[in-house]
Design a protein around this motif. Structure first.
Motif, PDB file in Angstrom:
ATOM      1  N   THR A 145       0.903  -1.163   0.029  1.00  0.00           N
ATOM      2  CA  THR A 145      -0.105   0.046  -0.042  1.00  0.00           C
ATOM      3  C   THR A 145       0.737   1.235  -0.009  1.00  0.00           C
ATOM      4  O   THR A 145       0.425   2.501   0.093  1.00  0.00           O
ATOM      5  N   GLN A 146       2.054   1.126  -0.008  1.00  0.00           N
ATOM      6  CA  GLN A 146       3.004   2.178  -0.040  1.00  0.00           C
ATOM      7  C   GLN A 146       2.993   3.032  -1.215  1.00  0.00           C
ATOM      8  O   GLN A 146       3.417   2.368  -2.194  1.00  0.00           O
ATOM      9  N   LEU A 190       8.788  -0.135  -2.362  1.00  0.00           N
ATOM     10  CA  LEU A 190       9.556  -1.374  -1.676  1.00  0.00           C
ATOM     11  C   LEU A 190       8.511  -1.721  -0.704  1.00  0.00           C
ATOM     12  O   LEU A 190       7.857  -0.940   0.265  1.00  0.00           O
ATOM     13  N   PRO A 191       8.451  -3.263  -0.473  1.00  0.00           N
ATOM     14  CA  PRO A 191       7.720  -3.734   0.506  1.00  0.00           C
ATOM     15  C   PRO A 191       7.803  -3.555   2.060  1.00  0.00           C
ATOM     16  O   PRO A 191       6.992  -3.164   2.899  1.00  0.00           O
ATOM     17  N   MET A 192       9.319  -3.177   2.428  1.00  0.00           N
ATOM     18  CA  MET A 192       9.717  -2.626   3.655  1.00  0.00           C
ATOM     19  C   MET A 192      10.738  -1.707   3.497  1.00  0.00           C
ATOM     20  O   MET A 192      11.822  -2.035   3.551  1.00  0.00           O
ATOM     21  N   PRO A 205       7.186 -10.567  -9.445  1.00  0.00           N
ATOM     22  CA  PRO A 205       6.281 -10.554 -10.276  1.00  0.00           C
ATOM     23  C   PRO A 205       5.224  -9.743 -10.350  1.00  0.00           C
ATOM     24  O   PRO A 205       4.816  -9.175  -9.122  1.00  0.00           O
ATOM     25  N   LYS A 206       4.313  -9.529 -11.381  1.00  0.00           N
ATOM     26  CA  LYS A 206       3.269  -8.573 -11.270  1.00  0.00           C
ATOM     27  C   LYS A 206       2.273  -8.839 -10.171  1.00  0.00           C
ATOM     28  O   LYS A 206       1.619  -7.883  -9.799  1.00  0.00           O
ATOM     29  N   GLN A 207       1.878  -9.926 -10.315  1.00  0.00           N
ATOM     30  CA  GLN A 207       0.765 -10.516  -9.522  1.00  0.00           C
ATOM     31  C   GLN A 207       0.960 -10.235  -7.891  1.00  0.00           C
ATOM     32  O   GLN A 207       0.054 -10.127  -7.124  1.00  0.00           O
ATOM     33  N   PRO A 244       2.505  -5.425  -7.415  1.00  0.00           N
ATOM     34  CA  PRO A 244       2.098  -4.758  -8.975  1.00  0.00           C
ATOM     35  C   PRO A 244       2.852  -3.023  -8.892  1.00  0.00           C
ATOM     36  O   PRO A 244       3.105  -2.831 -10.058  1.00  0.00           O
ATOM     37  N   ALA A 245       3.119  -2.592  -7.753  1.00  0.00           N
ATOM     38  CA  ALA A 245       3.403  -1.170  -7.947  1.00  0.00           C
ATOM     39  C   ALA A 245       5.013  -1.319  -8.123  1.00  0.00           C
ATOM     40  O   ALA A 245       5.482  -0.565  -9.048  1.00  0.00           O
ATOM     41  N   LEU A 246       5.751  -2.462  -7.367  1.00  0.00           N
ATOM     42  CA  LEU A 246       7.025  -2.410  -7.521  1.00  0.00           C
ATOM     43  C   LEU A 246       7.529  -2.844  -9.187  1.00  0.00           C
ATOM     44  O   LEU A 246       8.450  -2.377  -9.623  1.00  0.00           O
ATOM     45  N   HIS A 247       6.772  -4.016  -9.528  1.00  0.00           N
ATOM     46  CA  HIS A 247       6.960  -4.521 -10.723  1.00  0.00           C
ATOM     47  C   HIS A 247       6.909  -3.296 -11.707  1.00  0.00           C
ATOM     48  O   HIS A 247       7.847  -3.219 -12.961  1.00  0.00           O
ATOM     49  N   ALA A 248       6.128  -2.433 -11.775  1.00  0.00           N
ATOM     50  CA  ALA A 248       5.804  -1.426 -12.669  1.00  0.00           C
ATOM     51  C   ALA A 248       7.083  -0.497 -12.445  1.00  0.00           C
ATOM     52  O   ALA A 248       7.612  -0.125 -13.459  1.00  0.00           O
ATOM     53  N   ARG A 249       7.490  -0.053 -11.552  1.00  0.00           N
ATOM     54  CA  ARG A 249       8.504   0.944 -11.227  1.00  0.00           C
ATOM     55  C   ARG A 249       9.743   0.273 -11.937  1.00  0.00           C
ATOM     56  O   ARG A 249      10.536   0.929 -12.434  1.00  0.00           O
ATOM     57  N   LEU A 250       9.965  -0.911 -11.488  1.00  0.00           N
ATOM     58  CA  LEU A 250      11.299  -1.666 -12.026  1.00  0.00           C
ATOM     59  C   LEU A 250      11.251  -1.726 -13.396  1.00  0.00           C
ATOM     60  O   LEU A 250      12.361  -1.390 -14.028  1.00  0.00           O
TER      61      LEU A 250
END
Length: 534
Positions: A266-267, A272-274, A329-331, A334-340
């Motif tokens: 949700t960030q 990043l997840p954390m 992976p996108k699933q 989703p946010a990190l995948h798109a930014r990468l």
């Protein structure tokens, strides 16, 4: 120096990452940097080759321990360096900087506290926090721009009256041609023109320190063995807004419950997840590392296994893109995948650096000491290089404070220093190459089983997670404890094999389990042996 500062959500109480740095006035100053000239003094007490993190820290410590001695530190360029590794300091490295009198070196460079590691593999995630300090609070590391840290360390050197900062190239170590005589000093030339005939000999009355880094031109004097590349790290920068909440900076050790995983995406400001943690994603072609260099920038390092890279830039870009897409992976992200994907497609060029393993060699050349990456190189996967080098300085300066400087005493000093440094260097170095060998290897059945067992072991929490965290952070320099946990993972893999009815009848499973144990031994023991040889 002026670096944009943001309201600290997460100030590092032990090693400050915000506020004023005591030597900031010298950050950009070149008044203290001397260019090559014939007027340079012909001799100094100590000569330090290289003003990187290790060379600059060593010169500063020598100047404070021996204020009556004159120190020369030689660097080809005193401008801010730009590298894609050496951007994360483990807690043990921060401890060493504190002991060297440089505990505030992270201030004023927008450095970010680091609490531990978020690790993802096979659709699962776990969190490895750093161990607790004696006060009951977790240790923290720091991530930063490499060049800014180096400039802060150099600023400390410039502030010392007994350090001469020279911008020049060292072209030769001074010693007789028989190859057995001691190193007497260095031959230097103007940094901008190595081909010119004007060279000057500068002698060291005591010791010459070789600290010219991973690409050391003098390593072959000490260790002539050829060096093979293990893999390459390809680096990118991901830009984003600072986080507005500290909710996901820490968590319990071990597996991350499924109920919390949705919250980790949700960030909006930072994908990043954390945030404020190192991220290791293990489903790519090789490990993918993510860590912040500031509140607005995150480094992406994609490991490409093997000694060579595609010569075609478009092929390399496609390879890195594929690795990042598999790792995040996108699933799931989703946010990190798109930014990468945007970072790979938008990068003007991919910066790559080779990864090596060079075990330390016993110093049998009197008059000189090799230290840092000039002596000993490990895979950058675990971010332990500067930690090893800085603790080398701590141990070395401790020995120098109680010895005279006769040739015999110097030999005793270096022998004791190599013994003192060995346990921490062995743990950090062996762990880096063993983990890379495990998670970047081809998908053989044994390696896949060991990877699954390793992740399952770390996911258990308690000491199953915290002891390996101590190895990663450099805080637990115990080779025997490392060996115990590594073979505990191997035995878990054996148990998993024996309990899997799909692996065949029991005799076949027993043979397969024995082979897995053999493979595990082949992963770690050769590296440990090479570290023990000096």
């Amino acid at each position: 120096m002026t670096v944009p500062e943001y309201l600290p959500l997460d100030e590092n109480e032990d090693w400050p990452t915000h506020g004023e740095y005591e030597y900031s006035a010298y950050y950009h100053s070149r008044r203290q940097v001397h260019e090559f000239s014939e007027q340079l003094s012909p001799s100094f007490d100590y000569i330090v080759i290289g003003a990187g993190p290790i060379g600059a820290a060593l010169a500063f410590k020598l100047s404070t321990d021996h204020p009556a001695q004159q120190i020369l530190i030689v660097e080809k360029s005193w401008d801010e360096p730009d590298r894609i590794v050496g951007e994360l300091m483990q807690p043990a490295g921060c401890q060493a900087l504190e002991l060297l009198g440089l505990g505030r070196v992270f201030s004023g460079i927008s450095a970010v506290p680091v609490h531990g590691y978020y690790i993802a593999y096979g659709g699962k995630q776990l969190y490895v926090p750093y161990p607790l300090n004696p006060n009951g609070k977790p240790f923290r590391g720091v991530s930063f721009h490499h060049g800014r840290l180096v400039m802060n360390l150099r600023a400390a050197c410039k502030s010392r009256d007994n350090i001469t900062c020279l911008e020049a190239s060292v072209v030769e170590l001074l010693r007789d041609s028989d190859g057995l005589s001691p190193v007497r000093g260095v031959r230097v030339a103007a940094a901008r023109d190595n081909s010119q005939k004007e060279h000057k000999e500068v002698t060291a009355r005591r010791i010459t320190f070789v600290c010219d880094g991973i690409s050391s031109q003098f390593r072959k004097v000490l260790n002539p063995e050829p060096v093979a590349l293990i893999s390459h790290f390809c680096g990118l920068v991901l830009e984003h807004e600072p986080v507005s909440t500290a909710d996901h900076f820490t968590g319990p050790a071990g597996a991350i419950p499924a109920s919390l995983r949705a919250d980790l995406h949700t960030q909006k400001e930072n994908p990043l997840p954390m945030p404020h943690n190192g991220h290791v994603l293990l489903d790519g072609l090789g490990p993918v590392l993510l860590y912040q260099m500031s509140e607005r920038e995150t480094r992406i390092l994609a490991d490409i296994p093997g000694p060579t890279l595609p010569s075609d830039g478009s092929q390399l870009r496609a390879l890195v893109r594929d690795s990042l897409s598999r790792a995040a992976p996108k699933q799931m992200y989703p946010a990190l995948h798109a930014r990468l994907m945007d970072a790979v497609d938008g990068a003007q060029r991919l910066r790559c650096i080779g990864s090596k393993f060079i075990p330390a060699t016993a110093n049998r050349i009197p008059g000189a000491v090799w230290i840092g990456d000039a002596l000993n190189v490990r895979h950058p996967l675990t971010g332990g290089g500067m930690t090893v080098g800085l603790w080398d300085i701590v141990h070395l300066c401790k020995q120098m404070s109680k010895e005279d400087h006769s040739p015999r005493a110097l030999n005793r000093m270096t022998a004791q220093w190599q013994w003192d440094r060995r346990s921490r260097a062995l743990v950090v170095n062996t762990l880096s190459v063993a983990l890379h060998a495990l998670f970047a290897a081809a998908d053989s059945p044994d390696m896949c089983l060991l990877r699954d067992a390793c992740f399952s072991y770390l996911s258990r929490g308690s000491f199953y997670t915290m002891h390996p965290s101590g190895f990663l952070s450099g805080l637990f320099p115990s080779p025997l404890l490392l060996l115990f946990h590594f073979f505990s993972v191997a035995l878990l893999a054996v148990t998993m094999r024996l309990g899997d009815p799909k692996a065949g009848i029991l005799p076949i499973r027993c043979l397969s389990a024995a082979h897995t144990l053999w493979v595990a031994a082949c992963v770690i023991l050769p590296f440990m042996w090479r570290e023990l040889r000096p």
